[in-house]
Design a protein around this motif. Sequence first.
Motif, PDB file in Angstrom:
ATOM      1  N   PHE A  99     -11.836  -5.212  28.713  1.00 57.37           N
ATOM      2  CA  PHE A  99     -10.556  -5.295  28.009  1.00 57.37           C
ATOM      3  C   PHE A  99     -10.132  -3.928  27.464  1.00 57.37           C
ATOM      4  N   PHE A 137      -6.475  -2.056  28.172  1.00 52.59           N
ATOM      5  CA  PHE A 137      -5.537  -1.528  27.181  1.00 52.59           C
ATOM      6  C   PHE A 137      -5.337  -0.018  27.352  1.00 52.59           C
ATOM      7  N   THR A 174      -9.109  -4.570  21.114  1.00 50.42           N
ATOM      8  CA  THR A 174     -10.246  -5.163  21.825  1.00 50.42           C
ATOM      9  C   THR A 174     -11.134  -5.970  20.886  1.00 50.42           C
ATOM     10  N   LYS A 218      -2.791  -9.848  25.560  1.00 50.82           N
ATOM     11  CA  LYS A 218      -3.139  -9.047  26.741  1.00 50.82           C
ATOM     12  C   LYS A 218      -1.921  -8.830  27.630  1.00 50.82           C
ATOM     13  N   ALA A 251      -0.957  -4.965  27.107  1.00 53.29           N
ATOM     14  CA  ALA A 251      -1.663  -4.225  28.164  1.00 53.29           C
ATOM     15  C   ALA A 251      -0.906  -4.176  29.472  1.00 53.29           C
ATOM     16  N   HIS A 260      -3.204 -11.237  34.981  1.00 52.02           N
ATOM     17  CA  HIS A 260      -2.359 -11.737  33.884  1.00 52.02           C
ATOM     18  C   HIS A 260      -1.610 -13.001  34.301  1.00 52.02           C
TER      19      HIS A 260
END
Length: 366
Positions: free
Chosen positions: A106, A110, A157, A206, A210, A259
């Motif tokens: 993760f 990011f 995170t 997320k 991200a 995603h």
Amino acid sequence: MFCSVSMKGNISSIPSNQTAKMTSLNVFTISLHGMFSTIGIIENLLILGVVGFHVRRSVISIWILNLAASDMLATCSLPFFTLYMARGNTWTLGNTFCRINSSIFFLNMFVSGFLLAAISLDRCLVVLKPVWAQNYRNTQLVGRVCGVIWAMAVVFTIPFYIFRDTIVLPDGKILCYYNYAQLLPSEPYDLGSLCKHRKEALAFMKLFLAFLIPLLVIILSYAAVNARLARRGCRRPFRFVRLVIAVVVTFILCWAPYHLFIVIEVIAPTGSSAQKLAGRALPIAATIGFLNSVLNPILYVFSCPDLCHKIRHSLGAVMESVLAEDLAELRRRSTARSSISTSEMVLKPKNSITNMTLNTEVQEHD
């Protein structure tokens, strides 16, 4: 204890007969993961070594160094994911390392998104505000921006680290997955609703932080750059812009499936065919996300001939250095042996003369 709402979709998405199918497929998949891991680590080490030690420090080199550092972390975590698959999709490395290894995935997600957005803004400012860029855009500023990016990525995170856990299934397998039934509030609450809200919050966090927001920044930045260049009648862009575009396209292709299936898993009704499909597809989508860290160094090399030349030159310099050290050692030993032989040759005549003199003196004395 884990939240049944958070895990039901994931457990139900693994049919009982899938284990037999996976064993035949896993040989190829595990080999592919191992190959990706090895290639990715070697590539990113080369990028870090060459850009870090053989390229003059500049704004561009700092961006590339930070991207490579993030990709290096991701590729170093990939062998443990491969081990998880090789052991029949069961985690055997403990709860703490489950959290750390997942958090690296993760963190890379990011950092990659934030860095690509920052790089796009940087190129936009160079074109739209050239005077400002000339006066204030320097390695110190970019270094501080990269530091802020890493700090933000670590903060975002943390929730994924907290809610990651090892969960023992009825069939004996151990999942390294989300456990939303942690850090429960003191006031009355509905566990199912709480877990559902936490799951949705992390999934959309997320998606937006991200992926979607960085993608929007990238699109707007390059749209502004193209519009300004078109008004000026300037030719489109530099070699580095080609590199950035290639990296951004790869970023989209690698992370969009992950995603997409995360959102489907969250919003689809529990036990539905869509949720089962998302549960099956997520491991593959995560693998494609890892592939981004393997492809980026290739893009650096093929998009930047200078960097490719630097890598060849650096590897050649390393080999020359090793060979030079070996030759120097051989010469040193050869010189030492020659000097010893010469000393022996010099000593032998001296000893012979001394012996002859002593013999003569003894004879005369007799």
